[in-house]
Scaffold this active site. Structure first.
Site, PDB file in Angstrom:
ATOM      1  N   ARG A   1      12.118 -40.204 -38.499  1.00 45.85           N
ATOM      2  CA  ARG A   1      12.281 -41.515 -37.856  1.00 45.85           C
ATOM      3  C   ARG A   1      13.398 -42.335 -38.494  1.00 45.85           C
ATOM      4  O   ARG A   1      13.395 -42.573 -39.704  1.00 45.85           O
ATOM      5  CB  ARG A   1      10.977 -42.315 -37.889  1.00 45.85           C
ATOM      6  CG  ARG A   1      11.133 -43.660 -37.158  1.00 45.85           C
ATOM      7  CD  ARG A   1       9.840 -44.434 -36.990  1.00 45.85           C
ATOM      8  NE  ARG A   1       8.834 -43.592 -36.391  1.00 45.85           N
ATOM      9  CZ  ARG A   1       7.655 -43.374 -36.941  1.00 45.85           C
ATOM     10  NH1 ARG A   1       7.318 -43.980 -38.056  1.00 45.85           N
ATOM     11  NH2 ARG A   1       6.790 -42.590 -36.352  1.00 45.85           N
TER      12      ARG A   1
ATOM     13  N   CYS B   1       1.039 -59.801 -51.081  1.00 44.70           N
ATOM     14  CA  CYS B   1       0.543 -58.507 -51.562  1.00 44.70           C
ATOM     15  C   CYS B   1       0.566 -58.478 -53.097  1.00 44.70           C
ATOM     16  O   CYS B   1       1.525 -58.931 -53.713  1.00 44.70           O
ATOM     17  CB  CYS B   1       1.421 -57.387 -50.999  1.00 44.70           C
ATOM     18  SG  CYS B   1       0.851 -55.746 -51.480  1.00 44.70           S
TER      19      CYS B   1
ATOM     20  N   CYS C   1       6.495 -54.088 -55.404  1.00 48.29           N
ATOM     21  CA  CYS C   1       7.568 -53.251 -54.846  1.00 48.29           C
ATOM     22  C   CYS C   1       8.848 -54.105 -54.700  1.00 48.29           C
ATOM     23  O   CYS C   1       8.863 -55.092 -53.953  1.00 48.29           O
ATOM     24  CB  CYS C   1       7.144 -52.698 -53.492  1.00 48.29           C
ATOM     25  SG  CYS C   1       5.486 -51.993 -53.523  1.00 48.29           S
TER      26      CYS C   1
ATOM     27  N   CYS D   1       1.760 -48.917 -34.472  1.00 46.47           N
ATOM     28  CA  CYS D   1       1.538 -48.837 -35.926  1.00 46.47           C
ATOM     29  C   CYS D   1       1.187 -50.206 -36.477  1.00 46.47           C
ATOM     30  O   CYS D   1       1.944 -51.159 -36.286  1.00 46.47           O
ATOM     31  CB  CYS D   1       2.801 -48.369 -36.641  1.00 46.47           C
ATOM     32  SG  CYS D   1       3.515 -46.888 -35.959  1.00 46.47           S
TER      33      CYS D   1
ATOM     34  N   CYS E   1       2.308 -39.594 -42.186  1.00 44.10           N
ATOM     35  CA  CYS E   1       3.618 -40.205 -41.955  1.00 44.10           C
ATOM     36  C   CYS E   1       4.100 -40.657 -43.328  1.00 44.10           C
ATOM     37  O   CYS E   1       3.542 -41.600 -43.902  1.00 44.10           O
ATOM     38  CB  CYS E   1       3.470 -41.392 -41.002  1.00 44.10           C
ATOM     39  SG  CYS E   1       4.992 -42.335 -40.818  1.00 44.10           S
TER      40      CYS E   1
ATOM     41  N   CYS F   1      -1.460 -45.595 -35.553  1.00 46.67           N
ATOM     42  CA  CYS F   1      -1.007 -45.376 -36.927  1.00 46.67           C
ATOM     43  C   CYS F   1      -1.336 -46.642 -37.701  1.00 46.67           C
ATOM     44  O   CYS F   1      -1.199 -47.743 -37.160  1.00 46.67           O
ATOM     45  CB  CYS F   1       0.505 -45.135 -36.927  1.00 46.67           C
ATOM     46  SG  CYS F   1       1.198 -45.001 -38.593  1.00 46.67           S
TER      47      CYS F   1
ATOM     48  N   CYS G   1      10.283 -55.322 -51.312  1.00 49.52           N
ATOM     49  CA  CYS G   1       9.397 -55.785 -50.241  1.00 49.52           C
ATOM     50  C   CYS G   1       9.278 -57.302 -50.127  1.00 49.52           C
ATOM     51  O   CYS G   1       8.861 -57.983 -51.067  1.00 49.52           O
ATOM     52  CB  CYS G   1       8.005 -55.174 -50.400  1.00 49.52           C
ATOM     53  SG  CYS G   1       6.960 -55.553 -48.976  1.00 49.52           S
TER      54      CYS G   1
HETATM   55  N1  SAM Z   1       1.258 -51.965 -48.172  1.00 51.48           N
HETATM   56  C1  SAM Z   1       1.370 -50.711 -47.562  1.00 51.48           C
HETATM   57  C2  SAM Z   1       2.166 -49.715 -48.367  1.00 51.48           C
HETATM   58  O1  SAM Z   1       2.930 -50.118 -49.215  1.00 51.48           O
HETATM   59  O2  SAM Z   1       2.017 -48.525 -48.121  1.00 51.48           O
HETATM   60  C3  SAM Z   1       1.936 -50.773 -46.169  1.00 51.48           C
HETATM   61  C4  SAM Z   1       3.084 -51.669 -45.795  1.00 51.48           C
HETATM   62  S1  SAM Z   1       4.657 -51.327 -46.540  1.00 51.48           S
HETATM   63  C5  SAM Z   1       5.562 -52.751 -45.976  1.00 51.48           C
HETATM   64  C6  SAM Z   1       5.322 -49.963 -45.650  1.00 51.48           C
HETATM   65  C7  SAM Z   1       6.691 -49.465 -46.016  1.00 51.48           C
HETATM   66  O3  SAM Z   1       7.696 -50.342 -45.532  1.00 51.48           O
HETATM   67  C8  SAM Z   1       7.049 -49.333 -47.478  1.00 51.48           C
HETATM   68  O4  SAM Z   1       6.496 -48.204 -48.067  1.00 51.48           O
HETATM   69  C9  SAM Z   1       8.560 -49.246 -47.424  1.00 51.48           C
HETATM   70  O5  SAM Z   1       8.976 -47.901 -47.300  1.00 51.48           O
HETATM   71  C10 SAM Z   1       8.916 -50.021 -46.150  1.00 51.48           C
HETATM   72  N2  SAM Z   1       9.652 -51.250 -46.480  1.00 51.48           N
HETATM   73  C11 SAM Z   1       9.137 -52.397 -46.951  1.00 51.48           C
HETATM   74  N3  SAM Z   1      10.111 -53.298 -47.158  1.00 51.48           N
HETATM   75  C12 SAM Z   1      11.276 -52.725 -46.821  1.00 51.48           C
HETATM   76  C13 SAM Z   1      12.635 -53.160 -46.837  1.00 51.48           C
HETATM   77  N4  SAM Z   1      12.987 -54.362 -47.274  1.00 51.48           N
HETATM   78  N5  SAM Z   1      13.584 -52.302 -46.412  1.00 51.48           N
HETATM   79  C14 SAM Z   1      13.230 -51.067 -45.984  1.00 51.48           C
HETATM   80  N6  SAM Z   1      11.969 -50.604 -45.944  1.00 51.48           N
HETATM   81  C15 SAM Z   1      10.995 -51.412 -46.372  1.00 51.48           C
HETATM   82 FE1  SF4 Z   2       2.628 -54.535 -50.760  1.00 50.38          FE
HETATM   83 FE2  SF4 Z   2       5.028 -54.433 -49.672  1.00 50.38          FE
HETATM   84 FE3  SF4 Z   2       4.434 -52.840 -51.699  1.00 50.38          FE
HETATM   85 FE4  SF4 Z   2       3.279 -52.424 -49.290  1.00 50.38          FE
HETATM   86  S1  SF4 Z   2       5.443 -52.234 -49.781  1.00 50.38           S
HETATM   87  S2  SF4 Z   2       2.298 -52.400 -51.292  1.00 50.38           S
HETATM   88  S3  SF4 Z   2       3.125 -54.546 -48.568  1.00 50.38           S
HETATM   89  S4  SF4 Z   2       4.525 -55.088 -51.771  1.00 50.38           S
END
Ligand code: SAM
Ligand code: SF4
Ligand code: DTB
Length: 372
Positions: A282, A75, A79, A119, A210, A150, A82
């Protein structure tokens, strides 16, 4: 020292007045008010949360959603939590969008296991041209199976949002993740306002929102309260509020963060329940690291939805049998699940258990013994 009769009776009155509160839907919460709730003695806070919960929900039902990663890794966003960000080396390989048939197969299994919502998550900043029509097909096929749908695909423009609505999408997941103040410590490739703009679009298109966040990323208590305030003061409360506990993944900048105090997490679930009385709250990522007792307290605090299935997007989640067992021990039933499917699963498991039992007590082993 023992409490006198009059102490006990004044305590009782304090608690009864909490019981008398009616859960008014408000969108003008102040951080100080949310903090006052958060700082109540634990028993008072839980009682208040449970009282609010019972005004809108069946107290012993929990909704189950199953997640599938339809496009994993690489990606462009940064973040810090992530594992799928291309900015960090977490050992994930870049994958293409999965095939429609794979999605249909996973959704069928999810339904059979008792999930009511499927989802689909993509590691995108926003959906891309050639892949987006395929995602629309996925939504249509999953919906046709009788599951709620979702997706979480990153930022959306107006046209994409309308196409999702037309395809029959029920929920769009898009988290605020943390407070506006702490956001730039966690993500630099987009702004809080970008997130809010997508949420406005989704809401305006008539798709259920959500939106939630992550706790345990090194933020202060004020940041956590401020996140809850942002969610509660949206023009409409999100229909679904995922509260994730950080899964500290090796290779991400947050890999060394220590797990937060479980009681602080439970308190945040309770305040989310109180300030957003009609929303599904949730208990999301991080359950693998939580004891059964902690999860039970989260349900008592007003959590009434989980991610159900061995995998979240790329990380582990408790296995389904463990969750079903926990539900049974707590007298919880999965909301709206197809009961015939679940009892079929029980029968299959009973047959496996019986076969294993028989093989261990008979002289002839049921399975090939690799040692001899
Ligand atoms: N890329 C899209 C976005 O950021 O909206 C969708 C996928 S993203 C993985 C969805 C959510 O997963 C993130 O907003 C975050 O809240 C959660 N998430 C991702 N990595 C995580 C982690 N290591 N621990 C807890 N929640 C996580
Ligand atoms: Fe990309 Fe992960 Fe951030 Fe979603 S949470 S935008 S998958 S880096
Ligand atoms: C949400 O709030 N949590 C889910 C879902 N929405 C998409 C994702 C959790 C991801 C945890 C890390 C992983 O498995 O990659």
């Amino acid at each position: 020292m023992q409490n006198s009769q009059s102490d006990l009776s004044s305590n009782f009155q304090a608690n009864s007045s909490l019981n008398g509160d009616s859960a008014v839907i408000r969108n003008d919460w102040q951080v100080t008010e949310i903090q006052a709730l958060y700082e109540l003695p634990m028993n008072d806070l839980l009682f208040k949360a449970q009282t609010v919960h019972r005004q809108y929900f069946e107290p012993n039902q929990v909704q189950a959603s199953t997640l599938m990663s339809i496009k994993t890794g690489a990606c462009p966003e940064d973040c810090a939590y992530c594992p799928q960000s291309g900015h960090y080396n977490t050992g994930l390989s870049k994958e293409q969008l999965v095939a429609l048939e794979e999605v249909v197969k996973s959704a069928q299994n999810a339904k059979k296991s008792g999930a009511t919502r499927f989802c689909m998550g993509a590691a995108w900043r926003s959906p891309r041209g050639k892949d987006f029509p395929v995602v629309l097909e996925m939504i249509k096929e999953v919906k046709a199976m009788g599951l709620e749908t979702c997706v979480t695909l990153g930022m959306l423009n107006k046209e994409q949002t309308e196409q999702l609505k037309e395809a029959g999408l029920d929920y769009y997941n898009h988290n605020l993740d943390t407070s506006a103040e702490y956001y730039s410590e966690i993500i630099t490739t987009r702004t809080y306002q970008d997130r809010l703009d997508t949420l406005t679009q989704v809401r305006d298109a008539g798709i259920n929102v959500c939106a939630g966040g992550i706790l345990g990323m090194g933020e202060t208590l004020r940041d956590r309260l401020s996140l809850i305030k942002e969610l509660a003061n949206l023009p409409e409360h999100p229909q679904s509020v995922p509260i994730n506990q950080l899964i500290a993944v090796k290779g991400t900048p947050l890999e060394d963060i220590k797990a937060m105090d479980p009681f602080e997490f439970i308190r945040m679930i309770a305040v989310a329940r109180i300030v957003m009385p009609k929303s599904y709250v949730r208990l999301s990522a991080g359950r693998e690291g939580m004891s059964d007792e902690m999860q039970a307290m989260c349900f008592f605090a007003g959590a009434n939805s989980i991610f159900y299935g061995e995998k979240l997007l790329t990380t582990e989640n408790p296995d389904m049998n463990h969750d079903l067992e926990l539900f049974a021990r707590l007298g919880i039933t999965p909301e709206g699940a197809d009961k015939t499917c679940i009892s079929e699963l029980d029968k299959e498991q009973a047959q496996i258990d019986a076969a294993v039992q028989a093989s261990s007590s008979s002289e002839k082993p049921l399975y090939y013994n690799a040692v001899n």
